[in-house]
Design a protein around this motif. Sequence first.
Motif, PDB file in Angstrom:
ATOM      1  N   ARG A  81      -4.681  -5.588  -4.721  1.00  0.00           N
ATOM      2  CA  ARG A  81      -5.651  -6.255  -5.612  1.00  0.00           C
ATOM      3  C   ARG A  81      -5.059  -6.524  -6.990  1.00  0.00           C
ATOM      4  NH1 ARG A  81      -9.535  -2.651  -2.870  1.00  0.00           N
ATOM      5  NH2 ARG A  81     -10.690  -3.949  -1.385  1.00  0.00           N
ATOM      6  N   GLY A  82      -3.776  -6.886  -6.989  1.00  0.00           N
ATOM      7  CA  GLY A  82      -3.118  -7.293  -8.223  1.00  0.00           C
ATOM      8  C   GLY A  82      -2.434  -6.193  -8.998  1.00  0.00           C
ATOM      9  N   VAL A  83      -2.602  -4.938  -8.600  1.00  0.00           N
ATOM     10  CA  VAL A  83      -1.934  -3.840  -9.306  1.00  0.00           C
ATOM     11  C   VAL A  83      -0.446  -3.851  -8.950  1.00  0.00           C
ATOM     12  CG1 VAL A  83      -1.835  -1.354  -9.683  1.00  0.00           C
ATOM     13  CG2 VAL A  83      -4.043  -2.472  -9.267  1.00  0.00           C
ATOM     14  N   LEU A  84       0.405  -3.738  -9.949  1.00  0.00           N
ATOM     15  CA  LEU A  84       1.857  -3.664  -9.753  1.00  0.00           C
ATOM     16  C   LEU A  84       2.361  -2.292 -10.167  1.00  0.00           C
ATOM     17  CD1 LEU A  84       3.350  -7.031 -11.096  1.00  0.00           C
ATOM     18  CD2 LEU A  84       3.409  -6.211  -8.739  1.00  0.00           C
ATOM     19  N   TYR A  85       3.429  -1.877  -9.533  1.00  0.00           N
ATOM     20  CA  TYR A  85       4.063  -0.614  -9.900  1.00  0.00           C
ATOM     21  C   TYR A  85       5.560  -0.829 -10.047  1.00  0.00           C
ATOM     22  CZ  TYR A  85       5.654   4.253  -9.635  1.00  0.00           C
ATOM     23  OH  TYR A  85       6.240   5.463  -9.894  1.00  0.00           O
ATOM     24  N   LEU A  86       6.100  -0.450 -11.199  1.00  0.00           N
ATOM     25  CA  LEU A  86       7.549  -0.451 -11.409  1.00  0.00           C
ATOM     26  C   LEU A  86       8.060   0.921 -11.000  1.00  0.00           C
ATOM     27  CD1 LEU A  86       7.802  -2.173 -14.938  1.00  0.00           C
ATOM     28  CD2 LEU A  86       7.759  -3.233 -12.654  1.00  0.00           C
ATOM     29  N   PRO A  87       8.883   1.028  -9.946  1.00  0.00           N
ATOM     30  CA  PRO A  87       9.188   2.320  -9.329  1.00  0.00           C
ATOM     31  C   PRO A  87      10.371   3.063  -9.941  1.00  0.00           C
ATOM     32  CG  PRO A  87      10.138   0.583  -8.009  1.00  0.00           C
ATOM     33  CD  PRO A  87       9.459  -0.099  -9.175  1.00  0.00           C
ATOM     34  N   TYR A  88      10.584   2.909 -11.246  1.00  0.00           N
ATOM     35  CA  TYR A  88      11.782   3.473 -11.870  1.00  0.00           C
ATOM     36  C   TYR A  88      11.473   4.852 -12.460  1.00  0.00           C
ATOM     37  CZ  TYR A  88      12.575  -1.482 -11.295  1.00  0.00           C
ATOM     38  OH  TYR A  88      12.649  -2.740 -10.761  1.00  0.00           O
ATOM     39  N   GLY A  89      11.064   5.761 -11.583  1.00  0.00           N
ATOM     40  CA  GLY A  89      10.613   7.066 -12.022  1.00  0.00           C
ATOM     41  C   GLY A  89      11.697   8.117 -12.143  1.00  0.00           C
ATOM     42  N   LEU A 136      -2.142   3.777  -5.238  1.00  0.00           N
ATOM     43  CA  LEU A 136      -1.194   4.262  -4.229  1.00  0.00           C
ATOM     44  C   LEU A 136      -0.533   3.103  -3.485  1.00  0.00           C
ATOM     45  CD1 LEU A 136      -3.325   7.219  -2.890  1.00  0.00           C
ATOM     46  CD2 LEU A 136      -1.088   7.435  -3.965  1.00  0.00           C
ATOM     47  N   ARG A 137      -1.325   2.110  -3.092  1.00  0.00           N
ATOM     48  CA  ARG A 137      -0.714   0.985  -2.384  1.00  0.00           C
ATOM     49  C   ARG A 137       0.295   0.278  -3.274  1.00  0.00           C
ATOM     50  NH1 ARG A 137      -1.598  -1.690   2.426  1.00  0.00           N
ATOM     51  NH2 ARG A 137      -0.308  -3.571   2.506  1.00  0.00           N
ATOM     52  N   ALA A 138      -0.008   0.179  -4.563  1.00  0.00           N
ATOM     53  CA  ALA A 138       0.933  -0.455  -5.484  1.00  0.00           C
ATOM     54  C   ALA A 138       2.262   0.297  -5.523  1.00  0.00           C
ATOM     55  CB  ALA A 138       0.327  -0.523  -6.884  1.00  0.00           C
ATOM     56  N   VAL A 139       2.229   1.627  -5.390  1.00  0.00           N
ATOM     57  CA  VAL A 139       3.464   2.411  -5.372  1.00  0.00           C
ATOM     58  C   VAL A 139       4.261   2.098  -4.106  1.00  0.00           C
ATOM     59  CG1 VAL A 139       4.449   4.729  -5.329  1.00  0.00           C
ATOM     60  CG2 VAL A 139       2.505   4.227  -6.822  1.00  0.00           C
ATOM     61  N   GLU A 184       4.154  -0.615  -2.380  1.00  0.00           N
ATOM     62  CA  GLU A 184       4.668  -1.973  -2.492  1.00  0.00           C
ATOM     63  C   GLU A 184       5.749  -2.079  -3.566  1.00  0.00           C
ATOM     64  OE1 GLU A 184       1.352  -4.631  -2.955  1.00  0.00           O
ATOM     65  OE2 GLU A 184       0.748  -4.433  -0.853  1.00  0.00           O
ATOM     66  N   GLY A 185       5.651  -1.275  -4.628  1.00  0.00           N
ATOM     67  CA  GLY A 185       6.679  -1.301  -5.669  1.00  0.00           C
ATOM     68  C   GLY A 185       8.039  -0.863  -5.146  1.00  0.00           C
ATOM     69  N   ILE A 186       8.044   0.187  -4.316  1.00  0.00           N
ATOM     70  CA  ILE A 186       9.295   0.619  -3.692  1.00  0.00           C
ATOM     71  C   ILE A 186       9.842  -0.488  -2.798  1.00  0.00           C
ATOM     72  CG2 ILE A 186      10.307   2.274  -2.079  1.00  0.00           C
ATOM     73  CD1 ILE A 186       8.224   4.313  -3.132  1.00  0.00           C
ATOM     74  N   ALA A 187       8.963  -1.124  -2.033  1.00  0.00           N
ATOM     75  CA  ALA A 187       9.389  -2.215  -1.149  1.00  0.00           C
ATOM     76  C   ALA A 187       9.891  -3.416  -1.944  1.00  0.00           C
ATOM     77  CB  ALA A 187       8.234  -2.628  -0.240  1.00  0.00           C
ATOM     78  N   LEU A 188       9.275  -3.697  -3.084  1.00  0.00           N
ATOM     79  CA  LEU A 188       9.738  -4.807  -3.932  1.00  0.00           C
ATOM     80  C   LEU A 188      11.145  -4.540  -4.456  1.00  0.00           C
ATOM     81  CD1 LEU A 188       6.397  -5.459  -5.807  1.00  0.00           C
ATOM     82  CD2 LEU A 188       7.643  -7.188  -4.480  1.00  0.00           C
ATOM     83  N   SER A 189      11.433  -3.295  -4.807  1.00  0.00           N
ATOM     84  CA  SER A 189      12.777  -2.946  -5.252  1.00  0.00           C
ATOM     85  C   SER A 189      13.786  -3.105  -4.128  1.00  0.00           C
ATOM     86  CB  SER A 189      12.809  -1.508  -5.783  1.00  0.00           C
ATOM     87  OG  SER A 189      14.124  -1.102  -6.101  1.00  0.00           O
ATOM     88  N   LEU A 190      13.439  -2.634  -2.920  1.00  0.00           N
ATOM     89  CA  LEU A 190      14.330  -2.817  -1.770  1.00  0.00           C
ATOM     90  C   LEU A 190      14.557  -4.303  -1.497  1.00  0.00           C
ATOM     91  CD1 LEU A 190      13.021  -0.144   0.780  1.00  0.00           C
ATOM     92  CD2 LEU A 190      15.161  -0.069  -0.506  1.00  0.00           C
ATOM     93  N   GLY A 191      13.486  -5.099  -1.583  1.00  0.00           N
ATOM     94  CA  GLY A 191      13.613  -6.536  -1.344  1.00  0.00           C
ATOM     95  C   GLY A 191      14.520  -7.208  -2.359  1.00  0.00           C
ATOM     96  N   ALA A 199       6.569 -10.770  -5.927  1.00  0.00           N
ATOM     97  CA  ALA A 199       7.951 -10.412  -6.250  1.00  0.00           C
ATOM     98  C   ALA A 199       8.419 -11.088  -7.535  1.00  0.00           C
ATOM     99  CB  ALA A 199       8.875 -10.784  -5.085  1.00  0.00           C
ATOM    100  N   GLN A 200       8.037 -12.342  -7.731  1.00  0.00           N
ATOM    101  CA  GLN A 200       8.446 -13.053  -8.942  1.00  0.00           C
ATOM    102  C   GLN A 200       7.819 -12.422 -10.180  1.00  0.00           C
ATOM    103  OE1 GLN A 200      10.812 -15.668  -9.034  1.00  0.00           O
ATOM    104  NE2 GLN A 200      10.709 -14.902 -11.145  1.00  0.00           N
ATOM    105  N   VAL A 201       6.524 -12.109 -10.102  1.00  0.00           N
ATOM    106  CA  VAL A 201       5.853 -11.469 -11.232  1.00  0.00           C
ATOM    107  C   VAL A 201       6.451 -10.091 -11.491  1.00  0.00           C
ATOM    108  CG1 VAL A 201       3.652 -10.556 -12.063  1.00  0.00           C
ATOM    109  CG2 VAL A 201       3.722 -12.771 -10.903  1.00  0.00           C
ATOM    110  N   PHE A 202       6.725  -9.352 -10.418  1.00  0.00           N
ATOM    111  CA  PHE A 202       7.342  -8.018 -10.534  1.00  0.00           C
ATOM    112  C   PHE A 202       8.632  -8.092 -11.348  1.00  0.00           C
ATOM    113  CE2 PHE A 202      10.542  -5.089  -8.745  1.00  0.00           C
ATOM    114  CZ  PHE A 202       9.905  -3.866  -8.845  1.00  0.00           C
ATOM    115  N   ARG A 203       9.495  -9.027 -11.013  1.00  0.00           N
ATOM    116  CA  ARG A 203      10.782  -9.129 -11.703  1.00  0.00           C
ATOM    117  C   ARG A 203      10.606  -9.645 -13.124  1.00  0.00           C
ATOM    118  NH1 ARG A 203      14.408 -11.491  -6.567  1.00  0.00           N
ATOM    119  NH2 ARG A 203      13.434 -10.105  -5.036  1.00  0.00           N
ATOM    120  N   ASP A 204       9.708 -10.619 -13.314  1.00  0.00           N
ATOM    121  CA  ASP A 204       9.489 -11.170 -14.656  1.00  0.00           C
ATOM    122  C   ASP A 204       8.934 -10.115 -15.606  1.00  0.00           C
ATOM    123  OD1 ASP A 204      10.391 -13.623 -13.799  1.00  0.00           O
ATOM    124  OD2 ASP A 204       8.400 -14.517 -13.594  1.00  0.00           O
TER     125      ASP A 204
END
Length: 530
Positions: free
Chosen positions: A337-345, A376-379, A381-388, A481-486
């Motif tokens: 639902r639009g929540v993003l997570y940057l997984p750099y913990g 939780l889902r954002a986490v 997906e955030g890990i998956a976005l980093s792998l992608g 993915a584009q928003v995540f990186r931007d």
Amino acid sequence: MRSRVQAVLGIDAGTTSVKSVVISTTGDVLGAARSTVRIRRPQPHYAEQDMDEVWSAVGQTISAALAEAGDVELLGLSVTGQGDGAWLVDAGGRPAGPAVLWLDGRAAERVARWEADGRGELVRCTTGSALFPGALPVLLEELQDSDPGLLTRAATQLNCKDWIRFQLTGVVGTDASEASRTYLDVATGRYSEELIEGLGHGGFRRLLPPLFPPDAVCGRVTEKAARETGLPVGLPVATGMVDTPAGGVGLGVVGPGEAYAILGTTAFVGAVQERVSAPVDVPVITLNLGQGTQVIECLAPMNGTPNLDWAREATGLAGLEWSQIEELVNAVPAGARGVLYLPYGGVSGERAPFVDTAASAAWLNITVRTSPGELLRAVYEGIALSLGECMDVLGIKADATVRLCGGGAQSPVVCQIVADVTGRRIVRSTFAELGARGAGALALVAVGAAPDLPAALAQFGDDAQTFEADPRLRALHDAQAQVFRDVRDAVRRHWPDLRAVQAAAHAADASPASEPTAALSADAPPGTTT
């Protein structure tokens, strides 16, 4: 008379444990044993191992695995193990000193000097990998200054697997994957005299062992080794590979265009390439595979399953089983639902696909209505976005199949989210001890029981489960993915300031308490003062 089962032995000597696995030629595990090995830290930043202790652990696990396997016809064996560091052996075949491991940090200041004077760039351009304190070239120079007697005693450098194979056979040698982070030109698969001379290391040239193909016989078990392990005298021993590509072989990744990923405490993405292809400014690890110009290019991000552990705690759901957590995750639609997570913990920042020691994690686009399930889902997906992103940087095609393993891959929810977010077909393997399995496949080829690695792996069989990306989610996840990186790139310039605020807050917390400027009323709502 019933014939004995034919088998090979795969040995995987990791940093903290040694595993020996007897595998039938059809892939069944007939016997397995594990033994721990100690890391010694005699001084701050040091990390060493007793080489005799490692060999003793190998002997114990071989004996135990053979005993469990029973009466088998052993065709051959191969070894894989931890890479890098300095495992120096004298002219009599004895350790010249303790093994200095890949995670040793004593040469950190020297690395900084090499980066400043251009030698770091020379290493990177030749070996395809960034310099780090546990790399052999910088370690040898460090040891020359701190313990010159050690280098005087040393006759050859043998990495972990090579030391074990030497104990088994008496043959000195290594393979290209192991040598790739020493003085190897990964584009040619040969030692680079230009690098050796450019670093001023001509005096160390004598320490470099000869190179052998990883799937060739590199000696046979000696009488002494047979007495110590229970192996038959004369058993062929393959050269083997370092653990990173050996694990890939165990997963079935052996040819150009094939890729795999690991999701554990940290993450990993690797792709087999026909030749070196990554730009020098990308923080890849490049290993020549001993097959001409073929290499595996790898990225190893710090973000892995600790993000999931922390998120479960942070959302107040630590009392739930993971199956219950994943029910919450599955109840939230793709895109969280639009929540993003940057997984750099990771406390030390990030190392791939970019290097930034100040990197930090964050949830973004949350409101007072955001639910724990969305967080939780954002986490996930955030890990998956980093792998992608790592897959994209390595040039792994959008329609490629990526083999996935590691603790995180045990969850079908994780596998499906990685497939949907990255757009790749994910194939999960449930085989244990993939490094030993890869070593076993190399042994099959070396003794002629299989013509090549694909055939050896076909003999072993495949227990894989496939997760297909949902094509209906492609547009959503591409935009995500584009928003995540931007957003990540936009906030990145503030990471050092955030770390500074964090340090100041810790310092303030450690100082004596001061009087508050305003007291909170007992009946006032949070965020108000009287």
